[in-house]
Design an enzyme around this catalytic site. Structure first.
Site, PDB file in Angstrom:
ATOM      1  N   GLU A 113       1.293  -0.710   0.278  1.00 52.35           N
ATOM      2  CA  GLU A 113      -0.157   0.591   0.315  1.00 52.35           C
ATOM      3  C   GLU A 113       0.681   1.016  -0.015  1.00 52.35           C
ATOM      4  OE1 GLU A 113      -2.181  -0.202   3.776  1.00 52.35           O
ATOM      5  OE2 GLU A 113      -2.947  -2.268   2.968  1.00 52.35           O
ATOM      6  N   LYS A 115       2.264   4.669   1.531  1.00 53.31           N
ATOM      7  CA  LYS A 115       2.959   5.256   2.947  1.00 53.31           C
ATOM      8  C   LYS A 115       2.692   6.489   3.727  1.00 53.31           C
ATOM      9  CE  LYS A 115       5.267   5.028   6.643  1.00 53.31           C
ATOM     10  NZ  LYS A 115       4.778   5.929   7.585  1.00 53.31           N
ATOM     11  N   ASP A 117       1.839  10.495   4.313  1.00 53.84           N
ATOM     12  CA  ASP A 117       2.508  11.085   5.173  1.00 53.84           C
ATOM     13  C   ASP A 117       1.177  12.219   5.662  1.00 53.84           C
ATOM     14  OD1 ASP A 117       4.354  12.193   5.966  1.00 53.84           O
ATOM     15  OD2 ASP A 117       5.358  13.507   4.576  1.00 53.84           O
ATOM     16  N   TYR A 225      -6.905   2.723   6.389  1.00 53.36           N
ATOM     17  CA  TYR A 225      -5.926   1.696   5.395  1.00 53.36           C
ATOM     18  C   TYR A 225      -6.139   0.319   6.706  1.00 53.36           C
ATOM     19  CZ  TYR A 225      -2.916   4.461   8.185  1.00 53.36           C
ATOM     20  OH  TYR A 225      -2.074   5.449   9.807  1.00 53.36           O
ATOM     21  N   LYS A 311      10.399   3.000   3.270  1.00 54.22           N
ATOM     22  CA  LYS A 311      10.534   4.894   2.877  1.00 54.22           C
ATOM     23  C   LYS A 311      11.259   5.342   1.872  1.00 54.22           C
ATOM     24  CE  LYS A 311      10.356   6.893   7.274  1.00 54.22           C
ATOM     25  NZ  LYS A 311       9.957   7.972   7.908  1.00 54.22           N
ATOM     26  N   CYS A 405      25.328  34.469  24.788  1.00 55.98           N
ATOM     27  CA  CYS A 405      23.924  34.167  24.602  1.00 55.98           C
ATOM     28  C   CYS A 405      23.416  35.645  23.508  1.00 55.98           C
ATOM     29  CB  CYS A 405      22.934  33.621  25.359  1.00 55.98           C
ATOM     30  SG  CYS A 405      21.549  33.593  25.579  1.00 55.98           S
ATOM     31  N   CYS A 408      20.462  36.835  26.436  1.00 58.40           N
ATOM     32  CA  CYS A 408      20.937  37.310  28.022  1.00 58.40           C
ATOM     33  C   CYS A 408      22.426  37.869  27.095  1.00 58.40           C
ATOM     34  CB  CYS A 408      20.183  36.663  29.001  1.00 58.40           C
ATOM     35  SG  CYS A 408      21.208  35.081  29.344  1.00 58.40           S
ATOM     36  N   CYS A 423      23.844  28.566  27.166  1.00 60.64           N
ATOM     37  CA  CYS A 423      23.987  29.403  27.739  1.00 60.64           C
ATOM     38  C   CYS A 423      23.757  28.696  29.628  1.00 60.64           C
ATOM     39  CB  CYS A 423      22.787  30.436  27.310  1.00 60.64           C
ATOM     40  SG  CYS A 423      22.745  31.485  28.300  1.00 60.64           S
ATOM     41  N   CYS A 429      18.378  33.501  32.088  1.00 60.74           N
ATOM     42  CA  CYS A 429      17.564  33.721  30.549  1.00 60.74           C
ATOM     43  C   CYS A 429      16.456  33.614  30.138  1.00 60.74           C
ATOM     44  CB  CYS A 429      18.471  32.514  29.949  1.00 60.74           C
ATOM     45  SG  CYS A 429      18.710  32.800  28.019  1.00 60.74           S
TER      46      CYS A 429
HETATM   47  S1  IVH Z   1      -0.442   0.449   8.401  1.00 58.74           S
HETATM   48  C1  IVH Z   1      -0.524  -1.156  13.454  1.00 58.74           C
HETATM   49  N1  IVH Z   1      -1.178   1.681   6.516  1.00 58.74           N
HETATM   50  O1  IVH Z   1       2.334   5.087   8.930  1.00 58.74           O
HETATM   51  C2  IVH Z   1      -0.156  -1.189  12.302  1.00 58.74           C
HETATM   52  N2  IVH Z   1      -0.070   2.583   8.362  1.00 58.74           N
HETATM   53  O2  IVH Z   1       5.379   4.429  10.941  1.00 58.74           O
HETATM   54  C3  IVH Z   1      -1.692   0.486  11.635  1.00 58.74           C
HETATM   55  N3  IVH Z   1       0.435   4.711   7.778  1.00 58.74           N
HETATM   56  O3  IVH Z   1       1.518   5.511  11.954  1.00 58.74           O
HETATM   57  C4  IVH Z   1      -1.123   1.121  10.181  1.00 58.74           C
HETATM   58  N4  IVH Z   1      -0.011   4.861   5.623  1.00 58.74           N
HETATM   59  O4  IVH Z   1       0.051   6.598  10.566  1.00 58.74           O
HETATM   60  C5  IVH Z   1      -0.849   1.881   7.288  1.00 58.74           C
HETATM   61  N5  IVH Z   1      -0.941   2.062   4.384  1.00 58.74           N
HETATM   62  C6  IVH Z   1      -0.886   2.433   5.879  1.00 58.74           C
HETATM   63  C7  IVH Z   1       0.163   3.985   6.584  1.00 58.74           C
HETATM   64  C8  IVH Z   1       0.462   3.562   7.759  1.00 58.74           C
HETATM   65  C9  IVH Z   1       0.701   5.634   6.765  1.00 58.74           C
HETATM   66  C10 IVH Z   1       1.428   5.248   8.870  1.00 58.74           C
HETATM   67  C11 IVH Z   1      -0.064   5.654  10.043  1.00 58.74           C
HETATM   68  C12 IVH Z   1       1.037   4.569  11.247  1.00 58.74           C
HETATM   69  C13 IVH Z   1       2.748   4.649  10.654  1.00 58.74           C
HETATM   70  C14 IVH Z   1       3.385   4.236  10.929  1.00 58.74           C
END
Ligand code: IVH
Length: 681
Positions: A113, A115, A117, A225, A311, A405, A408, A423, A429
């Site tokens: 899937e 990830k 952000d 997700y 990542k 600093c 201060c 400092c 300060c």
């Molecule tokens: S599954 C028990 N799926 O990434 C695990 N997380 O670094 C449940 N995230 O806390 C998470 N995309 O906030 C899952 N496709 C995805 C995701 C995802 C982003 C985030 C989520 C998680 C964090 C972990």
């Protein structure tokens, strides 16, 4: 209009508004003007107000916001919100696959899937109606942001179809699409407000806004997700597809893979096309598909063993280094920050970059007028990687670190072996004083919610609070009518605030209630350099009381788990300062908790009472952290290094030979993971 007519009209309007919303948001094909739409919506809002008995928890009027949340309620997660183990290397993804094969002894299907952000969210539905939305928080408890989440168009207020459990939670990510982010930042800059550093920050900031109407305007989005808990499906994939049928937004970029090659293919495809997505992703998540296998694999203390995040590597750009600012933090640490010629990087405009410390500036050999490469990983503030020497102006002078600093004027010092200058004027300060006060009242410390940054500023400016002990001497008559005028945001009308009876009462009540906060948090609240949350807990557990801690020698401090020389020295320094001793004396008189209460730790047994363990290496059945926790839960103590006081060394694979030698020379018993588990039997 009579009641019956009103009921009917509310029904018609609800349907119409839902219909137009769908055309607008989902199909991008509006069939009426914004003006006409607003008229329908306003009529519905008016009728719902007049006839509250007909209003529906899933009404589209919930989407426009209006509710004001003064303070978000803290809610405990039914299932802790864990994070994911992550990696930047495909090799480690392969190892993840191998590990899983070894643990399960059978083939596995994976789901890949995106990830996302953004900001993690847990949505709870009861009988198909959204009843609660909670942020991740510290993983154990988060903020109830339901009012704000209701304004997000893609979060269903009422589910479609059938087959959903009568009560369940679904997790996902709230994010701000790049277009909305750019629009929001442009608007902020027009209004001379600080723009958000990236869409994630903007999403997180938006979610925490008090005025849900404003949240509604931000156009947040939400992808789901994960469904924790018992589910009526055998695989994760089927859960997601069912969720889609129930009306949740589930990404289309999901693939099932039978082997590691399939995973690599998905990684490559997404790495190339991720910029075409309307929102930021920072990698790929790989999950074991079978829920039964997930269960077999289980969890470490922090994350599931059945998933990993791959990542993407950070992106970099070139820009000009304009100047360097020096910021003084809560503990006096001076951090250099580079001001850059604004430049777009990974979807955001970068203007500043952290330089960490003097050594880093020297190592980068930055000169005035340099052109530099800037990189942005997961962190909010980007980093300078190197200067482009080919573009350096002739005779360019190096940047010098300041000697005094900037707040201060006190000459800065640097302890041996440390990278940061600081400092030393701890009690004089201003940013350090205010920082200490803010830290003291913060949630993980004394948790005095009735005080905040603004109120502390007022108390400080009026000379009522100069150190943390002063909080406990505050009197109602000093606070009543206390006034401060300040300009809210630059260019805007100035605001005048003063303490009223109610808020004075709240402040004093908050201070009063903090007296029962337990010792480890009091210790953390004191703000001793390097004594963060974990260290404070370890110290509290090991020494049991402030009196014992004060008596401890350098060597004794180092015996406590996770306490190295730097922390040990900082603790000694803290107790050597008479000003600190005076504050401690006053806090004691005020009745704060300065010793651990035995029943505070809910022990599983006292089988390991009086024993001191050192856990080292990697283990088969448990993680190192799990073993350490087991030790504490059974009355034992963990130490960071082996000494004559150590009862057992629990040795896993890859334990260093030095440690083994030391254990032997001190005649300390070295036991295996299994032998340790036998001790608990
Ligand atoms: S599954 C028990 N799926 O990434 C695990 N997380 O670094 C449940 N995230 O806390 C998470 N995309 O906030 C899952 N496709 C995805 C995701 C995802 C982003 C985030 C989520 C998680 C964090 C972990």
């Amino acid at each position: 209009m009579n009641r019956e007519e009103a009921r009917e009209r509310i029904g018609q309007l609800t349907e119409a508004v839902n219909f137009h919303n769908r055309n607008y948001y989902e199909l991008s094909r509006p069939v009426i003007s914004d003006y006409d739409f607003d008229r329908l919506l306003e009529e519905l809002i008016r009728l719902e107000k007049e006839y509250p008995e007909f209003s529906d928890p899933a009404s589209p009027t919930q989407r426009v916001g209006g509710g004001i949340t003064k303070e978000f309620q803290q809610v405990r997660h039914t299932y802790p919100m864990l994070s994911l183990g992550n990696t930047y290397s495909v090799e480690e993804v392969r190892e993840f696959g191998e590990r899983i094969y070894k643990l399960l002894g059978e083939e596995t299907e994976y789901v890949c899937e995106l990830k996302f952000d953004g900001v993690a969210i847990g949505l709870t539905y009861r009988d198909g109606i959204l009843v609660q939305a909670v942020t991740r928080g510290d993983g154990v408890q988060g903020d109830d942001v339901t009012t704000n989440v209701r304004t997000i168009q893609t979060v269903p207020l009422r589910l479609k179809g059938r087959g959903y459990p009568s009560e369940f939670e679904i997790r996902g990510e709230i994010l701000l699409p790049r277009k909305s982010f750019e629009r929001l930042n442009k608007q902020r800059m027009d209004e001379e407000e600080e723009p958000f550093a990236n869409p994630r920050n903007a999403a997180s900031g938006s979610l925490k806004m008090q005025d849900s109407k404003e949240v509604a305007r931000r156009r947040l989005d939400c992808y789901l997700y994960y469904l924790p808990g018992e589910l009526p499906f055998p695989t994760h994939y089927e859960c997601l597809m069912a969720a889609k049928d129930w009306g949740f937004q589930v990404s289309d970029y999901i693939v099932k893979c039978r082997d590691i090659e399939g995973i690599f293919e998905f990684i490559d495809t997404m790495n190339l096309s991720r910029h075409e997505l309307p929102f930021d992703i920072d990698g790929i998540v790989i999950k074991v598909n079978s829920l039964k296998q997930q269960q077999q694999l289980g969890y470490t203390a922090k994350s599931p063993r059945w998933a990993i995040a791959y990542k993407f590597k950070a992106e970099r750009v070139r820009t000009k280094l304009l100047s360097i600012d020096f910021q003084v933090g809560r503990t006096g640490t001076v951090t250099p920050v580079a001001n850059l010629q604004p430049v777009p990087l990974a979807g955001t405009v970068v203007k500043r970059a952290t330089l960490h410390n003097a050594d880093n500036i020297a190592a980068l050999d930055l000169r005035k007028g340099d052109t530099v490469y800037v990189e942005k990983g997961g962190e909010i503030i980007p980093k300078i990687i190197e200067a482009d020497l080919s573009l350096r102006p002739e005779g360019a002078e190096p940047f010098m670190f300041i000697t005094n600093c900037p707040e201060c004027g006190t000459p800065l010092v640097r302890n041996e072996g440390e990278a940061a200058f600081f400092c030393p004027n701890e009690s004089g300060c201003p940013p350090q004083i205010k920082g200490k006060l803010e830290h003291f009242i913060s949630r993980k410390a004394m948790n005095i919610e009735s005080l905040g940054e603004g109120k502390i500023q007022m108390l400080y400016d009026n000379g009522l609070v100069k150190n943390v002990a002063d909080f406990y001497d505050l009197k109602a008559e000093q606070l009543l009518g206390l006034e401060k005028t300040y300009d809210a945001t630059e260019g805007k009308k100035e605001k005048k605030v003063s303490f009223r009876e109610k808020s004075v009462e709240n402040i004093l009540k908050g201070v009063e209630q903090s007296r029962i906060v337990n010792f480890e948090r009091v210790l953390y609240a004191l703000g001793i350099r390097f004594a963060g949350e974990t260290v404070a807990k370890k110290l509290a557990d090991h020494f049991g009381s402030i009196d014992q801690l004060m008596k401890a020698t350098f060597e004794e401090l180092k015996e406590a788990e996770e306490i190295g020389e730097k922390i040990a020295q900082s603790i000694l320094d803290y107790f050597q300062d008479p000003k600190n001793l005076e504050i401690l004396g006053r806090l004691k008189t005020a009745g704060l908790q300065f010793e651990i209460m035995e029943d505070q730790r809910m022990l599983k047994s006292d089988k390991l009472k009086g024993m001191i363990f050192v856990v080292s290496g990697t283990f088969q059945q448990y993680s190192r952290e799990e073993i350490k926790k087991e030790i504490e839960d059974n009355g034992g103590k963990n130490a960071g290094s082996i000494s004559s006081k150590t009862t057992y060394v629990v040795a896993g694979d890859k334990m260093g030979p030095e440690k083994l030698k030391k254990a032997r020379s001190l005649n300390v018993a070295v036991i295996s993971e299994q032998e340790f588990l036998d001790l608990l039997k």
